[in-house]
Design a protein around this motif. Structure first.
Motif, PDB file in Angstrom:
ATOM      1  N   PRO A  85       0.799  -1.227   0.000  1.00  0.00           N
ATOM      2  CA  PRO A  85       0.000   0.000   0.000  1.00  0.00           C
ATOM      3  C   PRO A  85       0.832   1.277   0.000  1.00  0.00           C
ATOM      4  N   SER A  86       2.129   1.172   0.273  1.00  0.00           N
ATOM      5  CA  SER A  86       2.964   2.369   0.323  1.00  0.00           C
ATOM      6  C   SER A  86       3.472   2.805  -1.048  1.00  0.00           C
ATOM      7  N   VAL A  87       3.272   1.997  -2.073  1.00  0.00           N
ATOM      8  CA  VAL A  87       3.809   2.312  -3.399  1.00  0.00           C
ATOM      9  C   VAL A  87       2.967   3.393  -4.058  1.00  0.00           C
ATOM     10  N   ASP A  88       3.653   4.399  -4.620  1.00  0.00           N
ATOM     11  CA  ASP A  88       3.001   5.431  -5.430  1.00  0.00           C
ATOM     12  C   ASP A  88       3.120   4.991  -6.895  1.00  0.00           C
ATOM     13  N   TRP A  89       2.058   4.404  -7.428  1.00  0.00           N
ATOM     14  CA  TRP A  89       2.120   3.845  -8.775  1.00  0.00           C
ATOM     15  C   TRP A  89       2.318   4.917  -9.826  1.00  0.00           C
ATOM     16  N   ALA A  90       1.881   6.121  -9.538  1.00  0.00           N
ATOM     17  CA  ALA A  90       2.051   7.209 -10.502  1.00  0.00           C
ATOM     18  C   ALA A  90       3.522   7.614 -10.648  1.00  0.00           C
ATOM     19  N   ALA A  91       4.377   7.158  -9.740  1.00  0.00           N
ATOM     20  CA  ALA A  91       5.801   7.485  -9.830  1.00  0.00           C
ATOM     21  C   ALA A  91       6.495   6.694 -10.935  1.00  0.00           C
ATOM     22  N   PHE A  92       5.827   5.676 -11.456  1.00  0.00           N
ATOM     23  CA  PHE A  92       6.405   4.863 -12.535  1.00  0.00           C
ATOM     24  C   PHE A  92       5.843   5.327 -13.875  1.00  0.00           C
ATOM     25  N   ASP A  93       6.732   5.487 -14.844  1.00  0.00           N
ATOM     26  CA  ASP A  93       6.277   5.804 -16.202  1.00  0.00           C
ATOM     27  C   ASP A  93       5.707   4.566 -16.882  1.00  0.00           C
ATOM     28  N   LEU A  94       6.199   3.404 -16.487  1.00  0.00           N
ATOM     29  CA  LEU A  94       5.728   2.145 -17.052  1.00  0.00           C
ATOM     30  C   LEU A  94       5.910   1.046 -16.018  1.00  0.00           C
ATOM     31  N   LEU A  95       4.883   0.229 -15.848  1.00  0.00           N
ATOM     32  CA  LEU A  95       4.972  -0.991 -15.053  1.00  0.00           C
ATOM     33  C   LEU A  95       4.929  -2.181 -16.002  1.00  0.00           C
ATOM     34  N   VAL A  96       5.899  -3.066 -15.897  1.00  0.00           N
ATOM     35  CA  VAL A  96       5.900  -4.307 -16.664  1.00  0.00           C
ATOM     36  C   VAL A  96       5.582  -5.444 -15.694  1.00  0.00           C
ATOM     37  N   VAL A  97       4.555  -6.194 -15.998  1.00  0.00           N
ATOM     38  CA  VAL A  97       4.141  -7.295 -15.124  1.00  0.00           C
ATOM     39  C   VAL A  97       5.165  -8.425 -15.245  1.00  0.00           C
ATOM     40  N   ARG A  98       5.790  -8.769 -14.104  1.00  0.00           N
ATOM     41  CA  ARG A  98       6.825  -9.794 -14.137  1.00  0.00           C
ATOM     42  C   ARG A  98       6.463 -11.036 -13.326  1.00  0.00           C
ATOM     43  N   SER A  99       6.351 -10.905 -12.015  1.00  0.00           N
ATOM     44  CA  SER A  99       6.205 -12.119 -11.200  1.00  0.00           C
ATOM     45  C   SER A  99       5.271 -11.912 -10.006  1.00  0.00           C
ATOM     46  N   PRO A 100       4.035 -11.514 -10.241  1.00  0.00           N
ATOM     47  CA  PRO A 100       3.063 -11.443  -9.132  1.00  0.00           C
ATOM     48  C   PRO A 100       2.444 -12.813  -8.886  1.00  0.00           C
ATOM     49  N   TRP A 101       3.270 -13.776  -8.549  1.00  0.00           N
ATOM     50  CA  TRP A 101       2.899 -15.189  -8.659  1.00  0.00           C
ATOM     51  C   TRP A 101       2.007 -15.698  -7.536  1.00  0.00           C
ATOM     52  N   ASP A 102       1.586 -14.810  -6.641  1.00  0.00           N
ATOM     53  CA  ASP A 102       0.596 -15.223  -5.648  1.00  0.00           C
ATOM     54  C   ASP A 102      -0.827 -14.864  -6.068  1.00  0.00           C
ATOM     55  N   TYR A 103      -1.005 -14.428  -7.317  1.00  0.00           N
ATOM     56  CA  TYR A 103      -2.333 -13.982  -7.751  1.00  0.00           C
ATOM     57  C   TYR A 103      -3.402 -15.081  -7.726  1.00  0.00           C
ATOM     58  N   PRO A 104      -3.086 -16.377  -7.972  1.00  0.00           N
ATOM     59  CA  PRO A 104      -4.187 -17.352  -7.941  1.00  0.00           C
ATOM     60  C   PRO A 104      -4.879 -17.425  -6.584  1.00  0.00           C
ATOM     61  N   GLU A 105      -4.109 -17.248  -5.501  1.00  0.00           N
ATOM     62  CA  GLU A 105      -4.695 -17.281  -4.166  1.00  0.00           C
ATOM     63  C   GLU A 105      -5.362 -15.961  -3.790  1.00  0.00           C
ATOM     64  N   ARG A 106      -5.082 -14.905  -4.548  1.00  0.00           N
ATOM     65  CA  ARG A 106      -5.614 -13.570  -4.237  1.00  0.00           C
ATOM     66  C   ARG A 106      -6.222 -12.972  -5.510  1.00  0.00           C
ATOM     67  N   TYR A 107      -6.952 -13.806  -6.233  1.00  0.00           N
ATOM     68  CA  TYR A 107      -7.393 -13.456  -7.584  1.00  0.00           C
ATOM     69  C   TYR A 107      -8.235 -12.179  -7.607  1.00  0.00           C
ATOM     70  N   ALA A 108      -9.269 -12.101  -6.795  1.00  0.00           N
ATOM     71  CA  ALA A 108     -10.130 -10.915  -6.799  1.00  0.00           C
ATOM     72  C   ALA A 108      -9.357  -9.681  -6.359  1.00  0.00           C
ATOM     73  N   GLU A 109      -8.485  -9.855  -5.380  1.00  0.00           N
ATOM     74  CA  GLU A 109      -7.677  -8.738  -4.905  1.00  0.00           C
ATOM     75  C   GLU A 109      -6.738  -8.247  -6.001  1.00  0.00           C
ATOM     76  N   PHE A 110      -6.106  -9.199  -6.697  1.00  0.00           N
ATOM     77  CA  PHE A 110      -5.164  -8.801  -7.746  1.00  0.00           C
ATOM     78  C   PHE A 110      -5.877  -8.111  -8.909  1.00  0.00           C
ATOM     79  N   THR A 111      -6.962  -8.673  -9.387  1.00  0.00           N
ATOM     80  CA  THR A 111      -7.649  -8.054 -10.520  1.00  0.00           C
ATOM     81  C   THR A 111      -8.208  -6.680 -10.145  1.00  0.00           C
ATOM     82  N   GLY A 112      -8.633  -6.526  -8.890  1.00  0.00           N
ATOM     83  CA  GLY A 112      -9.065  -5.206  -8.441  1.00  0.00           C
ATOM     84  C   GLY A 112      -7.923  -4.217  -8.420  1.00  0.00           C
ATOM     85  N   TRP A 113      -6.756  -4.670  -7.926  1.00  0.00           N
ATOM     86  CA  TRP A 113      -5.574  -3.809  -7.938  1.00  0.00           C
ATOM     87  C   TRP A 113      -5.207  -3.416  -9.371  1.00  0.00           C
ATOM     88  N   LEU A 114      -5.241  -4.380 -10.276  1.00  0.00           N
ATOM     89  CA  LEU A 114      -4.848  -4.129 -11.657  1.00  0.00           C
ATOM     90  C   LEU A 114      -5.716  -3.038 -12.271  1.00  0.00           C
TER      91      LEU A 114
END
Length: 301
Positions: free
Chosen positions: A42-71
Motif C-alpha cells: 500500500p505504500s507504493v506510489d504507482w504514478a511514480a512509474f512511467d511504465l509498469l511491466v508485469v513480471r512475477s506477481p505469482w501469488d495472484y491465484p490465491e488472491r485473484y479478486a484482490e489482484f484483478t481489483g488492484w490491476l
C-alpha cells in the motif's frame, strides 16, 4: 524514465524468479530508473512509474479478486504492459476459445463448471491418459496427470470447481508428457528465441521429483512451430480489436507460446502466456537485450 517490474513478496518469487535481477540491470544500463514494486504494497506510489511491466506477481491465484481489483485501479495511475485488459482476458485459459475460433490448432480441451461435466469429460477420454487443471493457475498448481479410471482425476476436478474455478480436462499430449514442450518467445510481436521445458507431471498426480521443478534447455523449434506461434501472436490484434481492448493490448510487449510437437503430425498450442511468463534468462541471456529493446520502443510510442 522510471520502469517498474511488478512482483510480489512470497517465497515462490524468491526461489523461482531467476529473471528480474538481470532484466533490472539491463534496464539500468540502458539509462532507465528502475524498481521492483510489490503489487499489494500500500505504500507504493504507482504514478511514480512511467511504465509498469508485469513480471512475477505469482501469488495472484490465491488472491485473484484482490489482484484483478488492484490491476484495474493501478491502470488509472500509470501505463501497464502487458495491457491490463489483455491480462484480464489471458489470465483465464478460456481465452483458448478465441484462438480455436480462428482456426489456430490447440491441444483439445473441455472446460467444466460442474462435477457432472467433469465426470463426463474424463470418461469421454478413456482409455488414454488425461490432464486436469484449473483455468486460472500459475506454476502448474493443482495440475495432475491421470488415467481416466483413477478416482483422483475427478477428485481434483471437483476440488477445483468447489474452489470457485473452472476445471480444464485434456487428453494428455503424450509426447509432451514424455519429452516436454517448446516455449517460443516474442517481444513486440517479433520472434526472439525458444527454450525447451522438460516433463514435470508425475502420473497419478504431483510432480516428477516431488516438487515443481522446471528443466529448461535451449530449443530449435521447427518451421511449423514458429509459424503456429506467429499465427497466434498475429491473432491477438484481431481479438483485442473485436473485444474493444486498448491500443496497447493489440501488440503484447512480451509473449510466450507453449507448443506441443507431435511426431509425424502438426504442432498444437498448449498455452499463450501474456501475463507473467518466465523468460529463462539464465538459459537464453539474449532475452535481456530483446526485453530492453522492446521496452525502449514502447516508451517511444
Amino acid at each position: 524514465m522510471t520502469i517498474g517490474l511488478l512482483t510480489t513478496d512470497t517465497d515462490i518469487v524468491r526461489d523461482h524468479d531467476k529473471d528480474s535481477g538481470a532484466l533490472l540491470r539491463g534496464l539500468a544500463e540502458a539509462g532507465f530508473q528502475t524498481g521492483a514494486p510489490v503489487w499489494h504494497d500500500p505504500s507504493v506510489d504507482w504514478a511514480a512509474f512511467d511504465l509498469l511491466v508485469v513480471r512475477s506477481p505469482w501469488d495472484y491465484p490465491e488472491r485473484y479478486a484482490e489482484f484483478t481489483g488492484w490491476l484495474e485501479r493501478a491502470a488509472g495511475r500509470t501505463r501497464i504492459l502487458n495491457a491490463p485488459d489483455l491480462i484480464g482476458w489471458n489470465i483465464d485459459k478460456r481465452y483458448l476459445d478465441d484462438f480455436r475460433a480462428r482456426g489456430i490448432a490447440c491441444v483439445p480441451y473441455t472446460f467444466c463448471t460442474t462435477p457432472a461435466e467433469a465426470a463426463t469429460a474424463i470418461a469421454g477420454l478413456a482409455p488414454g491418459r488425461i490432464v486436469v487443471k484449473p483455468t486460472v493457475s500459475a506454476g502448474s498448481r493443482d495440475t495432475g496427470l491421470f488415467r481416466p479410471d483413477d478416482p483422483r482425476a475427478l477428485d481434483l476436478a471437483e476440488r477445483i470447481i468447489a474452489g470457485g474455478k473452472t476445471a480444464m480436462i485434456q487428453p494428455a499430449a503424450e509426447h509432451v508428457i514424455e519429452h516436454g514442450e517448446n516455449a517460443l518467445f516474442y517481444f513486440n510481436g517479433d520472434y526472439a528465441y525458444a527454450c525447451h521445458k522438460g516433463p514435470i507431471l508425475l502420473p497419478g498426480g504431483g510432480y516428477l521429483g516431488g516438487e515443481y521443478t522446471e528443466h529448461i534447455t535451449r530449443a530449435d523449434p521447427s518451421r511449423a512451430e514458429i509459424e503456429l506461434g506467429g499465427r497466434a501472436i498475429a491473432a491477438i490484434a484481431d481479438i483485442a480489436a473485436r473485444k474493444g481492448f486498448s491500443e496497447d493490448a493489440g501488440r503484447p510487449l512480451y509473449a510466450r507460446v507453449d507448443i506441443a510437437a507431435h511426431p509425424g503430425g502438426a504442432p498444437e498450442i498448449i498455452e499463450v502466456e501474456l501475463f507473467e511468463p518466465a523468460y529463462f534468462v539464465r538459459i537464453a541471456p539474449e532475452a535481456v537485450t530483446h526485453f530492453v529493446e522492446a521496452v525502449r520502443k514502447r516508451c517511444r510510442q
